[in-house]
Design a protein around this motif. Structure first.
Motif, PDB file in Angstrom:
ATOM      1  N   GLU A   1       0.778   3.918  -8.006  1.00  0.00           N
ATOM      2  CA  GLU A   1       0.879   4.313  -6.605  1.00  0.00           C
ATOM      3  C   GLU A   1       0.272   3.252  -5.693  1.00  0.00           C
ATOM      4  O   GLU A   1       0.609   3.149  -4.513  1.00  0.00           O
ATOM      5  N   ASP A   2      -0.619   2.445  -6.244  1.00  0.00           N
ATOM      6  CA  ASP A   2      -1.281   1.400  -5.452  1.00  0.00           C
ATOM      7  C   ASP A   2      -0.334   0.267  -5.082  1.00  0.00           C
ATOM      8  O   ASP A   2      -0.730  -0.639  -4.327  1.00  0.00           O
ATOM      9  N   LEU A   3       0.901   0.276  -5.586  1.00  0.00           N
ATOM     10  CA  LEU A   3       1.875  -0.741  -5.183  1.00  0.00           C
ATOM     11  C   LEU A   3       2.259  -0.602  -3.716  1.00  0.00           C
ATOM     12  O   LEU A   3       2.710  -1.569  -3.092  1.00  0.00           O
ATOM     13  N   LEU A   4       2.112   0.606  -3.146  1.00  0.00           N
ATOM     14  CA  LEU A   4       2.437   0.792  -1.731  1.00  0.00           C
ATOM     15  C   LEU A   4       1.570  -0.120  -0.874  1.00  0.00           C
ATOM     16  O   LEU A   4       0.349  -0.185  -1.027  1.00  0.00           O
ATOM     17  N   GLY A   5       2.234  -0.841   0.019  1.00  0.00           N
ATOM     18  CA  GLY A   5       1.538  -1.802   0.867  1.00  0.00           C
ATOM     19  C   GLY A   5       1.498  -3.206   0.305  1.00  0.00           C
ATOM     20  O   GLY A   5       0.962  -4.119   0.939  1.00  0.00           O
ATOM     21  N   ARG A   6       2.111  -3.407  -0.871  1.00  0.00           N
ATOM     22  CA  ARG A   6       2.066  -4.720  -1.522  1.00  0.00           C
ATOM     23  C   ARG A   6       3.381  -5.478  -1.344  1.00  0.00           C
ATOM     24  O   ARG A   6       4.455  -4.877  -1.181  1.00  0.00           O
ATOM     25  N   VAL A   7       3.281  -6.802  -1.420  1.00  0.00           N
ATOM     26  CA  VAL A   7       4.443  -7.690  -1.355  1.00  0.00           C
ATOM     27  C   VAL A   7       4.498  -8.475  -2.660  1.00  0.00           C
ATOM     28  O   VAL A   7       3.516  -9.124  -3.055  1.00  0.00           O
ATOM     29  N   LEU A   8       5.650  -8.403  -3.346  1.00  0.00           N
ATOM     30  CA  LEU A   8       5.820  -9.035  -4.650  1.00  0.00           C
ATOM     31  C   LEU A   8       6.974 -10.018  -4.586  1.00  0.00           C
ATOM     32  O   LEU A   8       7.862  -9.902  -3.737  1.00  0.00           O
ATOM     33  N   ASP A   9       6.981 -10.977  -5.497  1.00  0.00           N
ATOM     34  CA  ASP A   9       8.137 -11.879  -5.574  1.00  0.00           C
ATOM     35  C   ASP A   9       9.255 -11.199  -6.356  1.00  0.00           C
ATOM     36  O   ASP A   9       9.130 -10.029  -6.774  1.00  0.00           O
ATOM     37  N   GLY A  10      10.349 -11.904  -6.556  1.00  0.00           N
ATOM     38  CA  GLY A  10      11.513 -11.313  -7.211  1.00  0.00           C
ATOM     39  C   GLY A  10      11.305 -10.959  -8.664  1.00  0.00           C
ATOM     40  O   GLY A  10      12.108 -10.237  -9.256  1.00  0.00           O
ATOM     41  N   SER A  11      10.202 -11.450  -9.260  1.00  0.00           N
ATOM     42  CA  SER A  11       9.884 -11.118 -10.650  1.00  0.00           C
ATOM     43  C   SER A  11       8.782 -10.088 -10.759  1.00  0.00           C
ATOM     44  O   SER A  11       8.323  -9.776 -11.860  1.00  0.00           O
ATOM     45  N   GLY A  12       8.323  -9.572  -9.605  1.00  0.00           N
ATOM     46  CA  GLY A  12       7.315  -8.521  -9.624  1.00  0.00           C
ATOM     47  C   GLY A  12       5.881  -9.003  -9.586  1.00  0.00           C
ATOM     48  O   GLY A  12       4.961  -8.216  -9.819  1.00  0.00           O
ATOM     49  N   ASN A  13       5.643 -10.289  -9.274  1.00  0.00           N
ATOM     50  CA  ASN A  13       4.284 -10.820  -9.199  1.00  0.00           C
ATOM     51  C   ASN A  13       3.786 -10.774  -7.755  1.00  0.00           C
ATOM     52  O   ASN A  13       4.529 -11.118  -6.826  1.00  0.00           O
ATOM     53  N   PRO A  14       2.533 -10.371  -7.507  1.00  0.00           N
ATOM     54  CA  PRO A  14       2.015 -10.276  -6.136  1.00  0.00           C
ATOM     55  C   PRO A  14       2.015 -11.651  -5.446  1.00  0.00           C
ATOM     56  O   PRO A  14       1.624 -12.655  -6.049  1.00  0.00           O
ATOM     57  N   ILE A  15       2.448 -11.669  -4.186  1.00  0.00           N
ATOM     58  CA  ILE A  15       2.437 -12.909  -3.403  1.00  0.00           C
ATOM     59  C   ILE A  15       1.774 -12.696  -2.042  1.00  0.00           C
ATOM     60  O   ILE A  15       1.938 -13.496  -1.130  1.00  0.00           O
TER      61      ILE A  15
ATOM     62  N   GLU B   1       4.511  -5.854   9.191  1.00  0.00           N
ATOM     63  CA  GLU B   1       3.089  -5.866   9.525  1.00  0.00           C
ATOM     64  C   GLU B   1       2.860  -5.405  10.964  1.00  0.00           C
ATOM     65  O   GLU B   1       1.908  -4.670  11.252  1.00  0.00           O
ATOM     66  N   ARG B   2       3.735  -5.804  11.874  1.00  0.00           N
ATOM     67  CA  ARG B   2       3.585  -5.445  13.295  1.00  0.00           C
ATOM     68  C   ARG B   2       3.698  -3.943  13.499  1.00  0.00           C
ATOM     69  O   ARG B   2       2.968  -3.358  14.292  1.00  0.00           O
ATOM     70  N   THR B   3       4.621  -3.308  12.784  1.00  0.00           N
ATOM     71  CA  THR B   3       4.882  -1.887  13.005  1.00  0.00           C
ATOM     72  C   THR B   3       4.084  -0.977  12.082  1.00  0.00           C
ATOM     73  O   THR B   3       4.124   0.244  12.238  1.00  0.00           O
ATOM     74  N   GLY B   4       3.380  -1.545  11.126  1.00  0.00           N
ATOM     75  CA  GLY B   4       2.623  -0.733  10.191  1.00  0.00           C
ATOM     76  C   GLY B   4       3.460  -0.112   9.090  1.00  0.00           C
ATOM     77  O   GLY B   4       2.954   0.695   8.299  1.00  0.00           O
ATOM     78  N   ALA B   5       4.748  -0.479   9.027  1.00  0.00           N
ATOM     79  CA  ALA B   5       5.635   0.103   8.012  1.00  0.00           C
ATOM     80  C   ALA B   5       5.251  -0.335   6.600  1.00  0.00           C
ATOM     81  O   ALA B   5       5.603   0.331   5.621  1.00  0.00           O
ATOM     82  N   LEU B   6       4.509  -1.453   6.501  1.00  0.00           N
ATOM     83  CA  LEU B   6       4.162  -1.975   5.180  1.00  0.00           C
ATOM     84  C   LEU B   6       3.271  -1.000   4.409  1.00  0.00           C
ATOM     85  O   LEU B   6       3.290  -0.978   3.177  1.00  0.00           O
ATOM     86  N   GLU B   7       2.510  -0.166   5.124  1.00  0.00           N
ATOM     87  CA  GLU B   7       1.575   0.740   4.458  1.00  0.00           C
ATOM     88  C   GLU B   7       2.284   1.724   3.532  1.00  0.00           C
ATOM     89  O   GLU B   7       1.707   2.168   2.543  1.00  0.00           O
ATOM     90  N   ARG B   8       3.523   2.076   3.851  1.00  0.00           N
ATOM     91  CA  ARG B   8       4.257   3.035   3.002  1.00  0.00           C
ATOM     92  C   ARG B   8       5.392   2.349   2.251  1.00  0.00           C
ATOM     93  O   ARG B   8       6.325   2.999   1.796  1.00  0.00           O
ATOM     94  N   SER B   9       5.330   1.014   2.131  1.00  0.00           N
ATOM     95  CA  SER B   9       6.436   0.248   1.549  1.00  0.00           C
ATOM     96  C   SER B   9       5.967  -0.611   0.385  1.00  0.00           C
ATOM     97  O   SER B   9       4.793  -0.976   0.282  1.00  0.00           O
ATOM     98  N   VAL B  10       6.916  -0.927  -0.482  1.00  0.00           N
ATOM     99  CA  VAL B  10       6.734  -1.959  -1.502  1.00  0.00           C
ATOM    100  C   VAL B  10       7.844  -2.972  -1.282  1.00  0.00           C
ATOM    101  O   VAL B  10       9.025  -2.604  -1.236  1.00  0.00           O
ATOM    102  N   VAL B  11       7.488  -4.235  -1.112  1.00  0.00           N
ATOM    103  CA  VAL B  11       8.462  -5.268  -0.768  1.00  0.00           C
ATOM    104  C   VAL B  11       8.619  -6.233  -1.942  1.00  0.00           C
ATOM    105  O   VAL B  11       7.625  -6.758  -2.464  1.00  0.00           O
ATOM    106  N   PHE B  12       9.869  -6.456  -2.364  1.00  0.00           N
ATOM    107  CA  PHE B  12      10.204  -7.463  -3.381  1.00  0.00           C
ATOM    108  C   PHE B  12      10.989  -8.574  -2.689  1.00  0.00           C
ATOM    109  O   PHE B  12      12.010  -8.304  -2.047  1.00  0.00           O
ATOM    110  N   MET B  13      10.531  -9.810  -2.816  1.00  0.00           N
ATOM    111  CA  MET B  13      11.143 -10.940  -2.120  1.00  0.00           C
ATOM    112  C   MET B  13      11.676 -11.982  -3.102  1.00  0.00           C
ATOM    113  O   MET B  13      10.905 -12.640  -3.805  1.00  0.00           O
TER     114      MET B  13
END
Length: 469
Positions: A81-95, A202-214
């Motif tokens: 559940e702690d993944l919420l608010g995190r940004v990961l690369d396309g392989s799932g590693n934190p960036i 980050e500006r809108t605070g949407a990241l807090e409930r999101s998990v981002v894969f880039m």
């Protein structure tokens, strides 16, 4: 775990190696180069005596002296559940500069197909805050509803708006404790687009409930095959084990399919339509069909895949196959975009096949279906009359026809047009619909129940005069 130094060929993103024992399909591989780097890969094909391996980080620096180790397991996503608010690369590693992920468990990224017997029919309304979607092509929990766009159209802005605004009003009212989360999987996007996404989150605070894969455009194409599977595995964990309502936004599926074609060419496969692999339908279905609800589970996985149609061609294999698998589509329109309409959604070719089950009394408002049907009919008639005006001129039309022309203009300028920062509730959307429909004579509202007309129709002198005539 056995180690080999038997690489026979390197072709694009693929490495071929000889083996003396069976190797499993999708098995994870580590390749150690002579300069000490360790690269990860996955078995793409396994036959007697030889395997082909797709390397996630690309094959640069690999030669025939590299060592190949087969780990005996498939790729897994560390989920928590702690993944919420995190940004990961396309392989799932934190960036994002945050701490390493401490997972509750590790789940296979291929996932398990939902047993059709256990599927619960999607019928709960998801409010995106976008009138063209909520009012005319309603999104439902557990649905897969793609956005068909074109190169240069603002589909990213629409995706971000939905990610910021999406809620499940019914669950909010009941207060059952279910939470809403967004999984955002970006594939093959530019660094500029990635910065725009992150600035908005980050500006809108949407990241807090999101998990981002880039996965960026300069990242290996092979990684693009992994990114959506990591995103969906995370979504399934949050939905079916932590009771979240999860909205998965995948952009851009065209880049994903281009990666499939690139890898297919490296394997020297016989191509299908327009050079894409013949199994692309099956591959896309494996992703899209991971949306849904399961009986006995509070959570749900809803998908909005976004794809850019090459040459704005709806018959191109990517939108064509996507349309077969999913439950409708939201069409973005180049002409509306050139007029400055935001978002430029053309509601006429758009469709949500599950809309009728997700609207109406107890779900939205009882007038939702009638209002939507009537606006479709009126806007379609206005569009037809625009073609006639080009031939005979507006002066040759009757007062009734001019009413429908005015309705079509106002529908685009006031209902579809709302900007990317306006969040309309379903009540706001339907009230606006009634305001537009009230410009038409009551006698023309033949798709709405009379009781609803009496309750919501706004009388004005002009409408009464036309009705009297």
């Amino acid at each position: 775990m056995k180690e080999y130094q038997t690489i026979t060929e390197i072709s694009g993103p693929l490495v071929f190696a000889e083996v003396d024992e069976p190797v499993g399909y999708d098995e994870i591989v580590e390749i150690e180069t002579e300069d000490g780097r360790t690269l990860r890969g996955q078995v793409l094909e396994s036959s007697e005596g030889i395997v082909s391996i797709q390397v996630f980080e690309g094959t640069g620096g690999i030669d025939r002296n590299a060592s190949v180790r087969f780990l005996g397991e498939t790729m897994k996503m560390p989920v928590t559940e702690d993944l919420l608010g995190r940004v990961l690369d396309g392989s799932g590693n934190p960036i994002d500069g945050g701490p390493e992920i401490v997972p509750d468990e590790r789940q296979d990224i291929v996932g398990k197909a939902i047993n059709p017997y256990s599927r619960e029919y999607p019928e709960e309304f998801i409010q995106t805050g976008v009138s063209a979607i909520d009012g005319m092509n309603t999104l439902v929990r557990g649905q897969k509803l793609p956005i068909f766009s074109g190169s240069g159209l603002p589909h990213n802005e629409l995706a971000l708006q939905i990610a910021r605004q999406a809620t499940v009003p019914e669950e909010d009212e009941e207060g059952d404790g279910s939470e809403f989360a967004v999984i955002f999987g970006a594939m093959g996007i530019t660094a500029e687009e990635a910065n725009e996404f992150m600035d908005d989150f980050e500006r809108t605070g949407a990241l807090e409930r999101s998990v981002v894969f880039m996965n960026l455009a300069d990242d290996p194409a092979v990684e693009r095959q992994v990114t959506p599977r990591l995103a969906l595995t995370t979504a399934e964990y949050l939905a079916f084990e932590k009771d979240y309502h999860v909205l998965v936004i995948l952009t851009d599926m065209t880049n994903y399919c281009e990666a499939l074609r690139e890898i297919g060419a490296a394997r020297e496969e016989v191509p299908g339509r327009r050079g894409y692999p013949g199994y692309m339908y099956t591959d896309l279905a494996q992703l899209y069909e991971r949306a849904g609800r399961i009986e006995g589970k509070e959570g749900s996985v809803t998908q909005i895949p976004i794809l850019t149609m090459p040459g704005d061609d709806e018959t191109h294999p990517i939108p064509d196959l996507t349309g077969y698998i999913t439950e409708g589509q939201i069409m973005m329109d180049r002409d509306l975009n050139s007029q400055g309409i935001e978002p430029p959604v053309n509601v006429l070719p758009s469709l949500s096949r599950l809309m009728d089950d997700g609207i109406g009394e107890g779900l939205t408002r009882e007038d939702h279906g009638d209002v939507s049907d009537q606006m479709y009919a009126a806007y379609a008639e206005g569009e037809d009359l625009r073609d006639l005006v080009n031939i005979v001129g507006r002066e040759a039309l009757s007062e009734r026809d001019n009413k429908f022309l005015d309705f079509a203009d106002r529908f685009e300028e006031e209902f579809v047009q709302q900007g990317y920062d306006t969040n309309r509730s379903i009540d706001d959307t339907l009230d606006l619909g009634w305001e537009l429909l009230s410009d038409l004579p009551k006698t023309e509202l033949n798709r709405i129940d009379e009781e609803l007309i009496e309750e919501h129709y706004h009388e004005d002198e002009t409408a009464e005069a036309v009705q009297a005539d």
